[in-house]
Design a protein around this motif. Structure first.
Motif, PDB file in Angstrom:
ATOM      1  N   GLY A   1       0.665  -1.109  -0.003  1.00 39.77           N
ATOM      2  CA  GLY A   1      -0.050  -0.079   0.189  1.00 39.77           C
ATOM      3  C   GLY A   1       0.649   1.393   0.042  1.00 39.77           C
ATOM      4  O   GLY A   1       0.086   2.304   0.222  1.00 39.77           O
ATOM      5  N   LEU A   2       1.982   1.129  -0.056  1.00 45.58           N
ATOM      6  CA  LEU A   2       2.847   2.406   0.077  1.00 45.58           C
ATOM      7  C   LEU A   2       3.145   2.965  -1.287  1.00 45.58           C
ATOM      8  O   LEU A   2       3.175   4.280  -1.726  1.00 45.58           O
ATOM      9  N   VAL A   3       2.975   2.135  -2.362  1.00 43.90           N
ATOM     10  CA  VAL A   3       3.353   2.811  -3.621  1.00 43.90           C
ATOM     11  C   VAL A   3       2.269   3.814  -3.898  1.00 43.90           C
ATOM     12  O   VAL A   3       2.748   4.886  -4.589  1.00 43.90           O
ATOM     13  N   ALA A   4       1.174   3.403  -4.167  1.00 42.22           N
ATOM     14  CA  ALA A   4      -0.187   4.367  -4.512  1.00 42.22           C
ATOM     15  C   ALA A   4       0.222   5.717  -3.769  1.00 42.22           C
ATOM     16  O   ALA A   4      -0.242   6.821  -4.123  1.00 42.22           O
ATOM     17  N   PRO A   5       0.046   5.916  -2.311  1.00 35.65           N
ATOM     18  CA  PRO A   5       0.288   7.166  -1.750  1.00 35.65           C
ATOM     19  C   PRO A   5       1.403   7.740  -2.117  1.00 35.65           C
ATOM     20  O   PRO A   5       1.212   9.064  -2.321  1.00 35.65           O
ATOM     21  N   LEU A   6       2.465   7.110  -2.483  1.00 32.06           N
ATOM     22  CA  LEU A   6       3.728   7.937  -2.874  1.00 32.06           C
ATOM     23  C   LEU A   6       3.474   8.491  -4.209  1.00 32.06           C
ATOM     24  O   LEU A   6       3.785   9.738  -4.433  1.00 32.06           O
ATOM     25  N   LEU A   7       3.007   7.795  -5.325  1.00 30.62           N
ATOM     26  CA  LEU A   7       2.654   8.382  -6.607  1.00 30.62           C
ATOM     27  C   LEU A   7       1.438   9.590  -6.642  1.00 30.62           C
ATOM     28  O   LEU A   7       1.623  10.592  -7.124  1.00 30.62           O
ATOM     29  N   ALA A   8       0.688   9.179  -5.499  1.00 31.68           N
ATOM     30  CA  ALA A   8      -0.338  10.183  -5.342  1.00 31.68           C
ATOM     31  C   ALA A   8       0.443  11.657  -4.764  1.00 31.68           C
ATOM     32  O   ALA A   8      -0.003  12.570  -5.280  1.00 31.68           O
ATOM     33  N   ALA A   9       1.223  11.350  -4.061  1.00 28.68           N
ATOM     34  CA  ALA A   9       2.064  12.687  -3.356  1.00 28.68           C
ATOM     35  C   ALA A   9       2.770  13.488  -4.633  1.00 28.68           C
ATOM     36  O   ALA A   9       2.690  14.455  -4.884  1.00 28.68           O
ATOM     37  N   VAL A  10       3.306  12.574  -5.608  1.00 28.44           N
ATOM     38  CA  VAL A  10       4.013  13.188  -6.858  1.00 28.44           C
ATOM     39  C   VAL A  10       3.124  13.869  -7.655  1.00 28.44           C
ATOM     40  O   VAL A  10       3.055  15.061  -8.097  1.00 28.44           O
ATOM     41  N   GLN A  11       1.876  13.151  -7.826  1.00 34.75           N
ATOM     42  CA  GLN A  11       0.726  13.857  -8.853  1.00 34.75           C
ATOM     43  C   GLN A  11       0.424  15.177  -8.096  1.00 34.75           C
ATOM     44  O   GLN A  11       0.028  16.187  -8.720  1.00 34.75           O
ATOM     45  N   ALA A  12       0.268  15.423  -6.820  1.00 31.98           N
ATOM     46  CA  ALA A  12      -0.145  16.512  -6.221  1.00 31.98           C
ATOM     47  C   ALA A  12       0.946  17.542  -5.916  1.00 31.98           C
ATOM     48  O   ALA A  12       0.716  18.412  -5.527  1.00 31.98           O
ATOM     49  N   ALA A  13       2.081  17.008  -6.087  1.00 26.78           N
ATOM     50  CA  ALA A  13       3.398  18.126  -6.066  1.00 26.78           C
ATOM     51  C   ALA A  13       2.832  19.600  -6.772  1.00 26.78           C
ATOM     52  O   ALA A  13       2.672  19.479  -7.948  1.00 26.78           O
ATOM     53  N   PRO A  14       3.192  20.691  -5.996  1.00 26.69           N
ATOM     54  CA  PRO A  14       3.175  21.989  -6.816  1.00 26.69           C
ATOM     55  C   PRO A  14       3.668  22.060  -8.009  1.00 26.69           C
ATOM     56  O   PRO A  14       4.996  21.511  -8.240  1.00 26.69           O
ATOM     57  N   ALA A  15       3.110  23.060  -9.020  1.00 24.33           N
ATOM     58  CA  ALA A  15       3.802  23.171 -10.207  1.00 24.33           C
ATOM     59  C   ALA A  15       5.209  23.866 -10.087  1.00 24.33           C
ATOM     60  O   ALA A  15       6.047  23.258 -10.552  1.00 24.33           O
ATOM     61  N   GLU A  16       5.443  24.754  -9.086  1.00 30.90           N
ATOM     62  CA  GLU A  16       6.820  25.138  -8.855  1.00 30.90           C
ATOM     63  C   GLU A  16       7.717  24.177  -8.450  1.00 30.90           C
ATOM     64  O   GLU A  16       9.058  24.198  -8.955  1.00 30.90           O
ATOM     65  N   ASP A  17       7.397  23.004  -7.912  1.00 28.46           N
ATOM     66  CA  ASP A  17       8.341  22.254  -7.510  1.00 28.46           C
ATOM     67  C   ASP A  17       8.717  21.183  -8.565  1.00 28.46           C
ATOM     68  O   ASP A  17       9.817  20.924  -8.864  1.00 28.46           O
ATOM     69  N   ARG A  18       7.786  21.330  -9.377  1.00 29.65           N
ATOM     70  CA  ARG A  18       8.023  20.251 -10.859  1.00 29.65           C
ATOM     71  C   ARG A  18       8.970  21.037 -11.827  1.00 29.65           C
ATOM     72  O   ARG A  18       9.699  20.663 -12.406  1.00 29.65           O
ATOM     73  N   ALA A  19       8.350  22.370 -11.682  1.00 32.85           N
ATOM     74  CA  ALA A  19       9.280  23.448 -12.564  1.00 32.85           C
ATOM     75  C   ALA A  19      10.736  23.521 -12.175  1.00 32.85           C
ATOM     76  O   ALA A  19      11.551  23.461 -12.898  1.00 32.85           O
ATOM     77  N   ARG A  20      11.084  23.524 -10.966  1.00 33.97           N
ATOM     78  CA  ARG A  20      12.302  23.531 -10.341  1.00 33.97           C
ATOM     79  C   ARG A  20      13.164  22.220 -10.570  1.00 33.97           C
ATOM     80  O   ARG A  20      14.274  22.133 -10.956  1.00 33.97           O
ATOM     81  N   ALA A  21      12.317  21.085 -10.471  1.00 31.37           N
ATOM     82  CA  ALA A  21      13.043  19.494 -11.006  1.00 31.37           C
ATOM     83  C   ALA A  21      13.360  19.857 -12.119  1.00 31.37           C
ATOM     84  O   ALA A  21      14.343  19.200 -12.735  1.00 31.37           O
TER      85      ALA A  21
ATOM     86  N   PHE B   1      15.972  21.697 -24.844  1.00 28.98           N
ATOM     87  CA  PHE B   1      15.348  20.645 -23.501  1.00 28.98           C
ATOM     88  C   PHE B   1      13.753  20.258 -23.839  1.00 28.98           C
ATOM     89  O   PHE B   1      13.376  19.138 -24.033  1.00 28.98           O
ATOM     90  N   GLY B   2      12.984  21.430 -24.151  1.00 32.20           N
ATOM     91  CA  GLY B   2      11.632  21.113 -24.089  1.00 32.20           C
ATOM     92  C   GLY B   2      11.039  22.524 -23.598  1.00 32.20           C
ATOM     93  O   GLY B   2      11.794  23.135 -22.534  1.00 32.20           O
ATOM     94  N   GLU B   3       9.826  22.541 -23.496  1.00 38.06           N
ATOM     95  CA  GLU B   3       9.171  23.816 -22.706  1.00 38.06           C
ATOM     96  C   GLU B   3       7.628  23.288 -22.461  1.00 38.06           C
ATOM     97  O   GLU B   3       7.127  22.810 -23.224  1.00 38.06           O
ATOM     98  N   GLY B   4       7.024  24.210 -21.490  1.00 35.56           N
ATOM     99  CA  GLY B   4       5.638  24.039 -21.486  1.00 35.56           C
ATOM    100  C   GLY B   4       5.180  23.965 -19.713  1.00 35.56           C
ATOM    101  O   GLY B   4       5.944  24.456 -18.885  1.00 35.56           O
ATOM    102  N   ASP B   5       4.019  23.637 -19.483  1.00 32.97           N
ATOM    103  CA  ASP B   5       3.507  23.550 -18.174  1.00 32.97           C
ATOM    104  C   ASP B   5       4.182  22.332 -17.783  1.00 32.97           C
ATOM    105  O   ASP B   5       3.926  21.333 -17.909  1.00 32.97           O
ATOM    106  N   PRO B   6       4.899  22.604 -16.399  1.00 29.30           N
ATOM    107  CA  PRO B   6       5.861  21.521 -15.847  1.00 29.30           C
ATOM    108  C   PRO B   6       4.532  20.561 -15.342  1.00 29.30           C
ATOM    109  O   PRO B   6       5.094  19.510 -14.932  1.00 29.30           O
ATOM    110  N   GLN B   7       3.640  20.781 -15.130  1.00 26.76           N
ATOM    111  CA  GLN B   7       2.332  19.769 -14.748  1.00 26.76           C
ATOM    112  C   GLN B   7       1.351  19.416 -15.957  1.00 26.76           C
ATOM    113  O   GLN B   7       0.307  19.224 -15.510  1.00 26.76           O
TER     114      GLN B   7
END
Ligand code: SF4
Length: 238
Positions: free
Chosen positions: A36-56, A81-87
């Motif tokens: 049951g750990l995988v799904a919550p981790l992936l859910a956390a990734v999905q919910a990560a704020p756009a600025e965190d994804r942009a920074r990554a 590299f590429g461009e666009g909405d990080p999420q």
């Protein structure tokens, strides 16, 4: 099954580390992964704020922008590299940068890029709402098709971009992008019209906009493909 779960968990952990959700702490995955750990981790990734994804994404761009893993690194003017909405929910993958992209360091900014922008707008989206990148990040001389070794050398970069953006659906533009993503050798005609998967993400293949500039008669089929793409994405009928 355990191996597959460990792979997914490993990916999730890398996302989380990239997104710095565990900044300053050490995050050790249990082995074997707890039920049951995988799904919550992936859910956390999905919910990560756009600025965190942009920074990554920006961190990753800086990490690889001097790449010379294949010969294209010796002949490019600019790494693209590429461009666009990080999420972005939709991620477009083309073949590689052309002359104008190589000059500007941005993807799909030449004539084919303008057509791609029109296609995106016809899908009732704005270009800034999607993510756009290529299978190879450096221009093949004379706009030739990237060689298999060049595509293979660059594949981990595309994989990582997709991991970081985590789109809900991918659109492969042209045969080279579709084959590179799907590991197939079939023609674009055979790849179109089927919903494929890339690491669990649905993939639709259609014509590259540059091909549409040469073959206007393919636009009708492309329109059918993108209508289907939009429908698969969020149910919108165009
Ligand atoms: S095409 Fe990809 S692998 Fe080749 S040099 Fe450019 S970034 Fe590196």
């Amino acid at each position: 099954m355990e191996t597959q779960r460990a792979q997914v968990l490993g990916q999730a952990r890398r996302y989380l580390e990239d997104l710095r959700l565990f900044e300053g702490s050490s995050f050790i995955a249990p082995s074997p992964p707890a039920e049951g750990l995988v799904a919550p981790l992936l859910a956390a990734v999905q919910a990560a704020p756009a600025e965190d994804r942009a920074r990554a994404l920006e961190g990753f761009r800086q990490e690889i922008c001097q790449c010379t893993r294949c010969p294209l690194g010796q002949t490019r003017n600019q790494f693209v590299f590429g461009e666009g909405d990080p999420q972005a929910g939709i991620l477009f993958v083309g073949e590689g940068p052309g002359e104008e992209e190589d000059r500007q360091g941005l993807p799909f900014v030449g004539a084919a890029g303008q057509l791609l922008t029109k296609i995106i707008e016809a899908m009732k989206l704005r270009r800034e709402q999607v993510y756009i990148c290529n299978a190879v990040k450096c221009r093949p001389p004379g706009n030739r098709t990237p060689a298999p070794k060049e595509l293979a050398a660059c594949a981990p970069y595309l994989e990582r971009q997709i991991e970081l953006v985590r789109p809900r659906i991918i659109c492969a533009l042209g045969k080279t992008a579709a084959q590179a993503l799907l590991g197939e050798t079939a023609s674009l005609g055979a790849l179109r019209g089927r919903l494929h998967q890339y690491r669990g993400i649905p993939v639709v293949a259609t014509y590259h906009p540059a091909a549409l500039l040469r073959h206007a008669e393919w636009k009708r089929q492309t329109w059918e493909d993108v209508k289907w793409l939009r429908r698969e994405f969020d149910g919108t009928e165009l």
